[in-house]
Design a protein around this motif. Sequence first.
Motif, PDB file in Angstrom:
ATOM      1  N   UNK A  64      35.401  37.950  46.887  1.00 24.29           N
ATOM      2  CA  UNK A  64      36.225  38.158  45.690  1.00 24.29           C
ATOM      3  C   UNK A  64      35.340  38.470  44.489  1.00 24.29           C
ATOM      4  N   UNK A  65      34.256  37.715  44.337  1.00 20.76           N
ATOM      5  CA  UNK A  65      33.344  37.956  43.215  1.00 20.76           C
ATOM      6  C   UNK A  65      32.711  39.333  43.254  1.00 20.76           C
ATOM      7  N   UNK A  66      32.284  39.778  44.425  1.00 19.17           N
ATOM      8  CA  UNK A  66      31.661  41.101  44.561  1.00 19.17           C
ATOM      9  C   UNK A  66      32.677  42.208  44.300  1.00 19.17           C
ATOM     10  N   UNK A  67      33.911  42.038  44.786  1.00 18.03           N
ATOM     11  CA  UNK A  67      34.960  43.032  44.534  1.00 18.03           C
ATOM     12  C   UNK A  67      35.240  43.123  43.038  1.00 18.03           C
ATOM     13  N   UNK A  68      35.325  41.988  42.368  1.00 21.15           N
ATOM     14  CA  UNK A  68      35.555  42.003  40.926  1.00 21.15           C
ATOM     15  C   UNK A  68      34.389  42.646  40.168  1.00 21.15           C
ATOM     16  N   UNK A  79      34.888  38.453  34.996  1.00 26.16           N
ATOM     17  CA  UNK A  79      35.529  37.531  35.928  1.00 26.16           C
ATOM     18  C   UNK A  79      34.744  37.415  37.227  1.00 26.16           C
ATOM     19  N   UNK A  80      34.218  38.541  37.711  1.00 28.34           N
ATOM     20  CA  UNK A  80      33.394  38.522  38.921  1.00 28.34           C
ATOM     21  C   UNK A  80      32.129  37.701  38.732  1.00 28.34           C
ATOM     22  N   UNK A  81      31.483  37.859  37.577  1.00 30.17           N
ATOM     23  CA  UNK A  81      30.286  37.066  37.288  1.00 30.17           C
ATOM     24  C   UNK A  81      30.628  35.586  37.213  1.00 30.17           C
ATOM     25  N   UNK A  82      31.761  35.267  36.600  1.00 30.43           N
ATOM     26  CA  UNK A  82      32.171  33.865  36.492  1.00 30.43           C
ATOM     27  C   UNK A  82      32.420  33.266  37.878  1.00 30.43           C
ATOM     28  N   UNK A  83      33.064  34.030  38.748  1.00 29.14           N
ATOM     29  CA  UNK A  83      33.332  33.552  40.113  1.00 29.14           C
ATOM     30  C   UNK A  83      32.017  33.300  40.862  1.00 29.14           C
ATOM     31  N   UNK A  84      31.087  34.236  40.784  1.00 28.16           N
ATOM     32  CA  UNK A  84      29.819  34.078  41.502  1.00 28.16           C
ATOM     33  C   UNK A  84      28.970  32.956  40.914  1.00 28.16           C
ATOM     34  N   UNK A  85      28.973  32.816  39.595  1.00 26.21           N
ATOM     35  CA  UNK A  85      28.215  31.724  38.975  1.00 26.21           C
ATOM     36  C   UNK A  85      28.834  30.363  39.296  1.00 26.21           C
ATOM     37  N   UNK A  86      30.160  30.305  39.384  1.00 25.23           N
ATOM     38  CA  UNK A  86      30.816  29.061  39.784  1.00 25.23           C
ATOM     39  C   UNK A  86      30.445  28.699  41.223  1.00 25.23           C
ATOM     40  N   UNK A  87      30.374  29.694  42.091  1.00 24.50           N
ATOM     41  CA  UNK A  87      29.962  29.454  43.475  1.00 24.50           C
ATOM     42  C   UNK A  87      28.525  28.934  43.518  1.00 24.50           C
ATOM     43  N   UNK A  88      27.670  29.505  42.690  1.00 26.78           N
ATOM     44  CA  UNK A  88      26.281  29.065  42.636  1.00 26.78           C
ATOM     45  C   UNK A  88      26.178  27.626  42.101  1.00 26.78           C
ATOM     46  N   UNK A  89      26.968  27.308  41.076  1.00 25.32           N
ATOM     47  CA  UNK A  89      26.964  25.947  40.530  1.00 25.32           C
ATOM     48  C   UNK A  89      27.464  24.957  41.568  1.00 25.32           C
TER      49      UNK A  89
END
Length: 171
Positions: A64-68, A79-89
């Motif tokens: 989802x993050x990569x698609x965004x 939004x994509x960056x937020x999703x990927x950073x949340x996954x990293x956190x």
Amino acid sequence: MTTLGDVWATTALIVGFSVCAWALLLCLALLFQSRTQFSKELIEAKAGKTLFTGLLITLAVGAVGVVLLSMPNGVVKLGGWIVLLALMALSFTGTAGLVALAGERVQRLDSGLSGYGALSRGAMFVVLPAVMPILGWFLYLPAVFCLGVGAGIRAIRRKEVVATNPEPLML
């Protein structure tokens, strides 16, 4: 053409990221001791299930993050960056439990080591193998990341009872 400056810059980048990951894992383990303790116990008891859960969550949320990120709209990219950073956190939160587990085992081997020293060495033993070319990058790092996501999602969703005198992470 690769110059010596490029090699030094890449080396400095790898060392910098490793030191930052080490420090962040120590910080999370010390700040969120009850979540770290829960993650440690979960990883110790159900490592395979935790890894598999983390893999599924990483694939779904990461996709989802990569698609965004691939969308042309800037707000959607954010939004994509937020999703990927949340996954990293989430992964770092769960990986703090792995650091605590490694630190506990290091302390068993060297009984004269303080709790912080053992935790610091545990973080070092979790972070440094990821620097190893090929095996570290493509096998160890994704496995630790997915294990961290699996443990992190369970630790964050856990209903916590606040104790008046919390137990220290390590003695």
